[in-house]
Design an enzyme around this catalytic site. Structure first.
Site, PDB file in Angstrom:
ATOM      1  NE  ARG A 100      -2.560   0.943   3.564  1.00 19.64           N
ATOM      2  CZ  ARG A 100      -3.313   0.747   4.633  1.00 19.64           C
ATOM      3  NH1 ARG A 100      -4.592   0.431   4.496  1.00 19.64           N
ATOM      4  NH2 ARG A 100      -2.807   0.855   5.844  1.00 19.64           N
ATOM      5  CE  LYS A 202      -3.069   4.489   7.373  1.00 22.16           C
ATOM      6  NZ  LYS A 202      -4.411   4.978   7.675  1.00 22.16           N
TER       7      LYS A 202
HETATM    8  C1  COI Z   1      -4.681   2.979  11.492  1.00 22.28           C
HETATM    9  O1  COI Z   1      -5.738   2.386  11.710  1.00 22.28           O
HETATM   10  O2  COI Z   1      -3.583   2.427  11.655  1.00 22.28           O
HETATM   11  C2  COI Z   1      -4.680   4.350  11.009  1.00 22.28           C
HETATM   12  O3  COI Z   1      -3.749   4.709  10.364  1.00 22.28           O
HETATM   13  C3  COI Z   1      -5.762   5.286  11.354  1.00 22.28           C
HETATM   14  C4  COI Z   1      -5.222   6.469  12.103  1.00 22.28           C
HETATM   15  C5  COI Z   1      -6.182   7.599  12.005  1.00 22.28           C
HETATM   16  C6  COI Z   1      -4.939   6.132  13.538  1.00 22.28           C
END
Ligand code: COI
Length: 356
Positions: A100, A202
Site C-alpha cells: 500500500r 494513505k
Molecule cells: C490505522 O488504523 O492504523 C490508522 O492509520 C488510522 C489512524 C487515524 C490512527
C-alpha cells in the site's frame, strides 16, 4: 507462519522484559519508545539508500523547505505487533502495508522502499523496542512507518530526497469508548475525499481536513464522523479513522474501493474471514438510507480493529442498533480475527509473520 530474519538482532529488554508503565491503562496516545528507524534515500528509479539505521527515538531535523512541510508530500502506515501467550511476537500481513505504501508513493511521486526493505525495517524497529510490546492480551505495539519528502524544494515539484522513518508506541483501544459501540455522525457538509484525489492512498494530506468535522462531532458527543461520496452525497464512504460495513439479513456489505476509500488491511481481512465463514460479502455502493434498515453496522481498521456501531445520526435522525448480541456477525468476525492472531485458530492464509 513465515519467519523473517534481520541483519541486526537487538534485545533491549529490561529485568522483567517489560518497560515500566501501567500496562492496564494504555489507550491510543503516544508513549515514546527507545528506538526509531531512519532510512534516507534519493529519488531515482531504484530508491537509492543513502543511509539506514536504528537510532534513539527523538526529534528529527528538517529543512524548512522540505517537500513534506511545504507541499504535504508524505505517506504513513499503521501496523501492530502482538505478544502472544506462547511468547511469539507476531506482525499481521506486513506485506499489505508495504504494498500500500508503494502504491501511495507512486500517486505522490515518491520513491518507496521495497517490500523486503519495508518489512525488515519494521521488524528491526519492533525488536529494538521489544520491552514496549505489551504483555499478552494488554494491547499491541503500534508501528507507524512514514515516507516523507525531506529534500528542500521551493517550486512545486517532487522533493529530491526522502526519509523512510518508523517509530512505535504501545497502544490498546483507539476510541475512548474502549470496545463499546460507536455513535457516528454522518457528515453532509464536509467531504473526506474527491474523485481523482488522494483518498485511496494513505497520504498525510487526507487527515488534517477531517479534523474540523471530527472535532465538531466529538464536541457534540459523537465518537467519529462517517463521510459520504463527494459527487452525489448519497453513498457512504468511510469514517475518519476506519472503514465501515453494514449487515442486513446476514449479508455483509462494504463500500467498493473506488479511489476515494482507503483499502484497509483489516477491511480486506474481515472480508476474507467472512467468506471463510460462509457469509455473502458484497463490495458495492451503499446508499446512506440503507443504514436505517441495517441489522448491524461496524467499523474496521488497524487502530480500531473491529468495533460495533451503536447509533448513526443523519440529518437530525438517529438510528440505533442492538450491540449486545453475542452472536452478532461483527463479534463472530472479531473473535476469529483475534483467535488467528493469538494462534487459537489456524492461520490458513499465512497472514502471521513471527519476528522473534
Ligand atoms: C490505522 O488504523 O492504523 C490508522 O492509520 C488510522 C489512524 C487515524 C490512527
Amino acid at each position: 507462519m513465515a519467519t523473517i530474519s534481520s541483519s541486526i538482532s537487538a534485545d533491549f529488554s529490561g529485568e522483567n522484559g517489560y518497560a515500566e508503565i501501567d500496562w492496564d491503562n494504555i489507550g491510543f496516545s503516544l508513549t515514546p519508545t527507545d528506538y526509531m528507524y531512519k532510512m534516507k534515500c534519493s529519488k531515482d528509479d531504484e530508491f537509492t539508500v543513502i543511509e539506514a539505521n536504528l537510532i534513539p527515538y527523538g526529534n528529527i531535523e528538517l529543512s524548512p523547505a522540505a517537500g513534506v512541510l511545504n507541499y504535504g508530500q508524505g505517506l504513513f502506515e499503521g501496523m501492530k505487533v502482538i505478544r502472544r501467550e506462547d511468547g511469539k511476537l507476531v506482525l499481521f500481513r506486513p506485506e499489505e502495508n508495504a504494498l500500500r505504501m508503494k502504491i501511495g508513493a507512486e500517486r505522490m511521486c515518491m520513491p518507496s522502499p521495497s517490500v523486503d526493505q519495508f518489512i525488515d525495517a519494521v521488524k528491526q524497529t519492533a525488536l529494538a523496542n521489544k520491552r514496549w510490546i505489551p504483555p499478552p492480551g494488554k494491547g499491541s505495539l503500534y508501528i507507524r512507518p512514514l515516507l516523507l519528502g525531506t529534500g528542500p524544494i521551493l517550486g512545486l515539484s517532487p522533493a529530491l530526497e526522502y526519509t523512510f522513518l518508523i517509530y512505535a508506541s504501545p497502544v490498546r483501544n483507539y476510541f475512548k469508548e474502549g470496545s463499546a459501540a460507536l455513535n457516528l455522525y454522518v457528515e453532509d457538509q464536509f467531504d473526506r475525499a474527491s474523485r481523482g484525489g488522494s483518498g485511496g492512498v494513505k497520504s498525510i494530506t487526507n487527515y488534517a481536513p477531517v479534523l474540523k468535522p471530527m472535532t465538531k462531532a466529538k464536541d457534540r458527543g459523537f465518537s467519529d464522523v462517517l463521510y459520504l461520496d463527494s459527487v452525489s452525497g448519497k453513498y457512504i464512504e468511510e469514517v475518519s479513522s476506519c472503514n465501515i460495513f453494514i449487515v442486513k439479513d446476514k449479508i455483509i456489505s462494504t463500500p467498493t474501493i473506488n479511489g476515494t476509500i482507503l483499502p484497509g488491511v483489516t477491511r480486506k481481512t474481515i472480508i476474507n474471514i467472512a467468506c471463510d465463514h460462509g457469509f455473502k460479502v458484497e463490495e458495492r455502493q451503499i446508499a446512506v438510507e440503507e443504514l436505517l434498515e441495517a441489522d448491524e453496522v461496524f467499523c474496521t481498521g488497524t487502530a480500531v480493529v473491529v468495533v460495533p456501531v451503536g447509533s448513526i445520526t443523519y440529518q437530525g435522525k438517529r438510528v440505533e442498533y442492538h450491540t449486545t448480541d453475542t452472536n452478532s456477525v461483527n463479534k463472530k468476525l472479531l473473535s476469529t480475527f483475534v483467535a488467528i492472531q493469538n494462534g487459537q485458530v489456524e492461520d490458513i492464509h499465512g497472514w502471521l509473520v513471527e519476528i522473534n
